[in-house]
Structures are given as structure tokens and as C-alpha cells.
Design a protein around this motif. Structure first.
Motif: not given
Length: 531
Positions: A394, A397, A419, A437-439, A442
């Protein structure tokens, strides 16, 4: 001139009566913050008379609704039933404001008229109407129903078979909503009655219910069901044993049923105490404050599990390789820890502890005459390392996005910026975990920013599918009772259709059901408790 003097003599009492009446019927004071926010004052609930007055304010339904919503047992039901305490003419007034065509479908707005089916005091006083058989039966039924509702919560001395750690059936006890349970471990062992072969079942196989873990009557039904199904998988005369560990209201994890008893052959009666039910260790209840103190003293990466066991029993446990620095510490009693791989035993006294090797089985025997209490303290080193790696990705990024990282990213890290995976080399499992995890984050953020009307529509849709599932499952159950159960494949398809929730994203639907068509595990390697 006599009238003024009479009025003057009566004025003190009149003023007092008017003050009392005003004190009972007046609403909250305009200057009070509580009165403005809630619609009532603390003085309105300081006595029974004022509370009754508050609940019967026909001119203040908003305050009544707020009060019942805040202090009712079922808030939304209390809110919906608030109009019952208002003036009885409000439905007719509401109907009178509706369009004429709609009024024809609604109840009449005319005042109620005397009915021949009802009894009135005046007619009874004149002797013109006497109660008939219908009135007597209705009165008797009402009295019996009220007596039944008053008796059921106290009927546990009759239905002792349904008494577990809490008394009575769910819903037939006053304290049904004050108990919280957590299940640490559930193991189902079966033994072939002829060959003696042991096997282990996935907890919850052949059923979708989870309440059998806490109720002896449901466990008996579940064991009987398994004894009828296992012969189809070449298990003759099966014996079923359950080892269930439960904690109630933040107590120690302990066994609720005796793991040495074959539940298929065990006796159970609704009117007798269940002999294979293990007692709740009430003597250890004072430990709850100490347990909370121990938990609060640990850091965020250290976990603890508190165990209590009965004399003569043992716990077989497996420490996963992901758990580093795992130790067992004795709090009360005396235990012997057996390390199976090393074939070594060590006895622990109160206050002593020992390290446990990861990736190996061990057994903890309670050898003291009283129940033993001990705790496992461990750190999930794999999860801790994963959190550090995800935090590094993270940070990387964010550096690339704000321009502080000038160097090019390796090809396997390119999905961090895009992504998603778009060709190229296969990303590492760590990158895939980061993207998932990012999805999720979001999706959570998207739901938070969703307009109110969409969230409300989603709420209604979820409730609709809950009622849909209840209706379909009821129909399937009634069909099975009347016509017999179909094949497992057809039943699995019907259950999948009943659990359909198309508005949920993939992966967020209800938990996948256990495939009932798979045979039980019969491998030689036992599936033991895993910490």
C-alpha cells in the motif's frame, strides 16, 4: 350573591384539582433539552401513574412513539403499535381524508353501532340479554390462553429434557435474549459398530441448522439422522460422538456434552434431565473479570483462548504452523501435557506454563480432582507477516501515485496501479491478496456513498428474499414430510434456489451449504481440534 361566595369557598380545591390535572396531562416543558429531543421528561417516568399517563397521551403521539421506540423490547414493533394508545377515532378520521374510491375499500368511517354478538352492561342490568354458549366458550378460551402464556416461561420443571445451560426451549424463557455463546471447536466422531473403524464428519454435514450445538434434543435428532444416512456410505451400525466446546457470556470454553457417550443410543426424554449434559461450571464465573484483565494486557497481535475441562477428560489439539510462540499456562487445577511427536509428558501445577511446538499434536489431561483451567497464548506469525507485506504494498502504491517513487515497478507489481490483472506475468499470491482487499475496501466505500433511496431499496430487497427463503424452505419441508425426501441432488438444487440472492455481489451471498452428497471422511488421519 351566594354563587360568588360558594365559588370562592370551592376555589382552593378547584385550583388544586386543576394543578393535578395539568401536571398529569401536560407535555414536556418547552425549556428542557430532554423534552425537546425525546418528547418527555424524567418526571414522566418517575411513578407508575405518570408512566401510564405518558403511554396514553392521545394528543402527543410523537412523544409516545419516541418513548416506545427507545424502551420497547422490539423497537419497530413498539413503534408500529403506538397508534393503539391514541384516541380510537383516529382511523375513521384518516379514512375520511382518503379519496372516495379508496374509502369503499377501507373500513367504514361511520361511528360503531351496537352488535348483537357483544354483551353490554345496560342490557345485562335490564335482564334483556344473557351470555350464551358462544360468550362462555370465548371467555374460557381467553382465560386458558392467558394462563398458558403465563405458565410457559415457568414450565421448566416439567420439560426438563429441554433444559440445557439455560432453561427451556428457545422463546419460552424470560432470559432468552441475555445469553451470548461462542463455539471454539466442534468435532463429530463416528465408529463402525461392526469393524470398529473410526471416522470424522464435517460439523454441520446433512443439515443447515447450527442450533444443534447447544440443545440436547436437537443433538439427539441430528445423531439419529446421521445414523440413518451413514449406512449409505458403508458405515454399519454407526456410533456417533460429539465433542462441542462452548463459552457462554464470556466464560471459559468448556464441553457442553459428554464426548464419551454414543448419542445414537443415549436416552433422552422431554420430562427427564439429560444425563449426558455436562454442567455449566458456575464456580468459575468469578474468573470472568480476571479473563478480561488478561485479554486487555495483551497486544494487538497476541491471542488467548481460555479452556476449562472436567476431571478424567482430555483435549487433543493441533498447533498450526502459522502460530508462533504458542504456550499453555495453567490457571487452576493440575494437568499433564503430552507431546505426541516427541513422546514426552510434562505435568503443570497452578501458575506454570510451557511452550508448545508448532505443527504438532498434543494432549492435555486433567488429573486434578476438580476441573482444570488453562489458557493458550499464541501469535499468528503468518498473519502478522502478511499484514506487514500488505502495508508495504500500500505504501509503494501511494508513492508511485504521488510521484515520490521514480523507479519502474517490476512486471509482477504492475497490477497494483491498474487494480486488476491485464495479461502479462501471473501476479504473486501476495499481490492477488492485496487486490482482493482493495476491491473489498472500494465496495465498502461505494456502499457508504450510496444515496439513501438505493440503500433503502436494498434493505427492502434483502427482507423480501429472507421471506422468500422462509416460504420456500417451509414448502420443501412440508413436501418432504408428506411425500418423502427426494434425491440429494434434487434437494441440493432446491435449497440453492431457495438461497438465491441475485442482488448480492459474487462472494457475499449466504455461506455455501455443505455438499450433502459427499461421503464422510474415513481417512486414517484424524481431523482433530486445531487451535
Amino acid at each position: 350573591m351566594a354563587e360568588p361566595s360558594l365559588s370562592a369557598r370551592a376555589s382552593p380545591h378547584s385550583d388544586k384539582a386543576q394543578k393535578d390535572k395539568a401536571g398529569q396531562t401536560s407535555g414536556p416543558s418547552q425549556g428542557s433539552r430532554m423534552g425537546k429531543l425525546l418528547g418527555f421528561e424524567w418526571t414522566d417516568v418517575s411513578s407508575w401513574g405518570r408512566l401510564v399517563t405518558l403511554l396514553n397521551r392521545p394528543m402527543d403521539p410523537a412523544s409516545l412513539a419516541v418513548f416506545r421506540f427507545l424502551f420497547g423490547m422490539f423497537s419497530y414493533v413498539m413503534l408500529a403499535s403506538s397508534p393503539l394508545f391514541c384516541h380510537p377515532e383516529w382511523p375513521r378520521k384518516l379514512v375520511s381524508y382518503c379519496p372516495r374510491r379508496l374509502q369503499e375499500l377501507l373500513p367504514p368511517k361511520a361511528a360503531p353501532q351496537p352488535s348483537t354478538s357483544c354483551m353490554y352492561k345496560r342490557s345485562r342490568a335490564k335482564g334483556g340479554q344473557k351470555p350464551g354458549l358462544r360468550h362462555q366458550l370465548g371467555t374460557a378460551f381467553t382465560l386458558l390462553y392467558l394462563l398458558e402464556q403465563l405458565f410457559l416461561p415457568y414450565s421448566h420443571f416439567l420439560t426438563q429434557g429441554y433444559n440445557n445451560w439455560t432453561n427451556g426451549l428457545y422463546g419460552y424463557s424470560w432470559d432468552m435474549m441475555v445469553h451470548s455463546r461462542s463455539h471454539q471447536h466442534v468435532k463429530i466422531t463416528y465408529r463402525d459398530g461392526r469393524t470398529g473403524e473410526l471416522g470424522y464428519l464435517n460439523p454441520g454435514v446433512f443439515t443447515q441448522s447450527r442450533r444443534w450445538k447447544d440443545h440436547a434434543d436437537m443433538l439427539k435428532q441430528y445423531a439419529t439422522c446421521l445414523s440413518h444416512l451413514l449406512p449409505k456410505y458403508n458405515v454399519t451400525e454407526p456410533q456417533i460422538y460429539f465433542d462441542i466446546w462452548v463459552s457462554i457470556n464470556d466464560r471459559f470454553q468448556q464441553r457442553i456434552f459428554d464426548p464419551r457417550v454414543d448419542i445414537v443410543q443415549a436416552t433422552w426424554s422431554p420430562f427427564q434431565r439429560t444425563p449426558w449434559l455436562q454442567p455449566l461450571l458456575m464456580d468459575l464465573s468469578p474468573w470472568r473479570a480476571k479473563l478480561q484483565e488478561i485479554k486487555s494486557s495483551l497486544d494487538n497481535h497476541t491471542e488467548v483462548v481460555f479452556i476449562a475441562d472436567f476431571p478424567g477428560l482430555h483435549l487433543e489439539n493441533f498447533v498450526s504452523e502459522d502460530l508462533g510462540n504458542t504456550s499453555i499456562q495453567l490457571l487452576q487445577g493440575e494437568v499433564t501435557v503430552e507431546l505426541l511427536a516427541e513422546q514426552k509428558n510434562q505435568t503443570l501445577q497452578e501458575g506454570e506454563k510451557m511452550q508448545l511446538p508448532a505443527g504438532e499434536y498434543h494432549k492435555v489431561y486433567t488429573i486434578s480432582p476438580s476441573p482444570s483451567c488453562y489458557m493458550y497464548v499464541y501469535v499468528n506469525t503468518t498473519e502478522l507477516a502478511l499484514e506487514k507485506d500488505l502495508a508495504y504494498l500500500q505504501e509503494l502504491k501511494e508513492k508511485v501515485e504521488n510521484g515520490s517513487e521514480t523507479g519502474p515497478l517490476p512486471p509482477e507489481l504492475q497490477p497494483l496501479l491498474e487494480g486488476e490483472v491485464k495479461g502479462g506475468p501471473e501476479p504473486t499470491p501476495l499481490v492477488q491478496t492485496f487486490l482482493r482487499r482493495q476491491q473489498r475496501l472500494q465496495e465498502i466505500e461505494r456502499r457508504r456513498n450510496t444515496p439513501f433511496h438505493e440503500r433503502f431499496f436494498r434493505f427492502l430487497l434483502r427482507k423480501l428474499y429472507i421471506f422468500r427463503r422462509s416460504f420456500l424452505m417451509t414448502c420443501i419441508s412440508l413436501r418432504n414430510l408428506a411425500l418423502g425426501r427426494p434425491s440429494l441432488e434434487q434437494l441440493a438444487q432446491e435449497v440453492t434456489y431457495a438461497n438465491l440472492r441475485p442482488f448480492e455481489p459474487v462472494g457475499e451471498s449466504s455461506p455455501p451449504d455443505t455438499d450433502s452428497s459427499n461421503p464422510p471422511e474415513t481417512n486414517a488421519d484424524p481431523v482433530h481440534s486445531e487451535l
